[in-house]
Design a protein around this motif. Sequence first.
Motif, PDB file in Angstrom:
ATOM      1  N   ASP A 169       0.897  -1.004   0.130  1.00  0.00           N
ATOM      2  CA  ASP A 169       0.081  -0.137   0.021  1.00  0.00           C
ATOM      3  C   ASP A 169       0.949   1.280  -0.056  1.00  0.00           C
ATOM      4  O   ASP A 169       0.738   2.240  -0.739  1.00  0.00           O
ATOM      5  CB  ASP A 169      -0.749   0.017   1.289  1.00  0.00           C
ATOM      6  N   ALA A 170       1.906   1.145   0.939  1.00  0.00           N
ATOM      7  CA  ALA A 170       2.815   2.410   0.936  1.00  0.00           C
ATOM      8  C   ALA A 170       3.554   2.684  -0.405  1.00  0.00           C
ATOM      9  O   ALA A 170       3.648   3.828  -1.009  1.00  0.00           O
ATOM     10  CB  ALA A 170       3.785   2.375   2.030  1.00  0.00           C
ATOM     11  N   MET A 171       3.940   1.561  -0.997  1.00  0.00           N
ATOM     12  CA  MET A 171       4.379   1.618  -2.368  1.00  0.00           C
ATOM     13  C   MET A 171       3.678   2.332  -3.375  1.00  0.00           C
ATOM     14  O   MET A 171       4.012   3.036  -4.240  1.00  0.00           O
ATOM     15  CB  MET A 171       4.915   0.159  -3.068  1.00  0.00           C
ATOM     16  N   PHE A 172       2.374   1.737  -3.597  1.00  0.00           N
ATOM     17  CA  PHE A 172       1.370   2.410  -4.486  1.00  0.00           C
ATOM     18  C   PHE A 172       1.323   3.906  -4.004  1.00  0.00           C
ATOM     19  O   PHE A 172       1.062   4.636  -5.153  1.00  0.00           O
ATOM     20  CB  PHE A 172      -0.007   1.682  -4.290  1.00  0.00           C
ATOM     21  N   GLU A 173       1.457   4.429  -2.807  1.00  0.00           N
ATOM     22  CA  GLU A 173       1.238   5.781  -2.423  1.00  0.00           C
ATOM     23  C   GLU A 173       2.414   6.443  -3.041  1.00  0.00           C
ATOM     24  O   GLU A 173       2.252   7.492  -3.575  1.00  0.00           O
ATOM     25  CB  GLU A 173       1.102   6.022  -1.085  1.00  0.00           C
ATOM     26  N   GLU A 174       3.771   5.830  -3.080  1.00  0.00           N
ATOM     27  CA  GLU A 174       4.995   6.379  -3.343  1.00  0.00           C
ATOM     28  C   GLU A 174       5.053   6.426  -4.813  1.00  0.00           C
ATOM     29  O   GLU A 174       5.259   7.623  -5.374  1.00  0.00           O
ATOM     30  CB  GLU A 174       6.109   5.580  -3.324  1.00  0.00           C
ATOM     31  N   MET A 175       4.325   5.709  -5.537  1.00  0.00           N
ATOM     32  CA  MET A 175       4.221   5.545  -6.870  1.00  0.00           C
ATOM     33  C   MET A 175       3.292   6.495  -7.323  1.00  0.00           C
ATOM     34  O   MET A 175       3.442   7.485  -8.360  1.00  0.00           O
ATOM     35  CB  MET A 175       3.648   4.281  -7.565  1.00  0.00           C
ATOM     36  N   LYS A 176       2.082   6.810  -6.763  1.00  0.00           N
ATOM     37  CA  LYS A 176       1.190   8.025  -6.955  1.00  0.00           C
ATOM     38  C   LYS A 176       1.860   9.296  -6.859  1.00  0.00           C
ATOM     39  O   LYS A 176       1.709  10.152  -7.871  1.00  0.00           O
ATOM     40  CB  LYS A 176       0.003   7.974  -6.222  1.00  0.00           C
TER      41      LYS A 176
END
Length: 148
Positions: free
Chosen positions: A133-140
């Motif tokens: 989930d944190a990775m997806f936020e970083e990618m966003k």
Amino acid sequence: MQKIYLAGPLFCKSEKEYNLALAHLLEDAGYSVFLPQRDGYEAAKLQGESETEKAKMIFNKDISEIINSDIFFMVLDGRVPDEGACVELGFAYANKKRCYGIKSDVRSLELGMDLNPLIAGCFKKIFYNADGDAMFEEMKMFLAGQML
């Protein structure tokens, strides 16, 4: 609109769900995404074709889509990266596509190993985070700040 070819393992429900979530994240950022499990052929779903014909259909479709993409994106999760996706990566890199990776699987990192240098060397950037989930936020945040 720039087109992304999204590669990675697609052999179980969790892999397919993860790939689809990643495709939606990239599409929400304004990219067109070719996701093989959704937009291409799956051997298990091809009826009436020989194994040789299935392999040729999948290979030709995927290579054509890589050629027609601007960016190559690869899920690197698993004990080792998916071998088919590695071939796709090599083809994309040889055809001068911008290549990005995503890795949330910590198995190799826990052993003090990471990616083979011939795989890692293809990527412009690899997103690492054991918290998906944190990775997806970083990618966003990355996608909002710049174009791939």
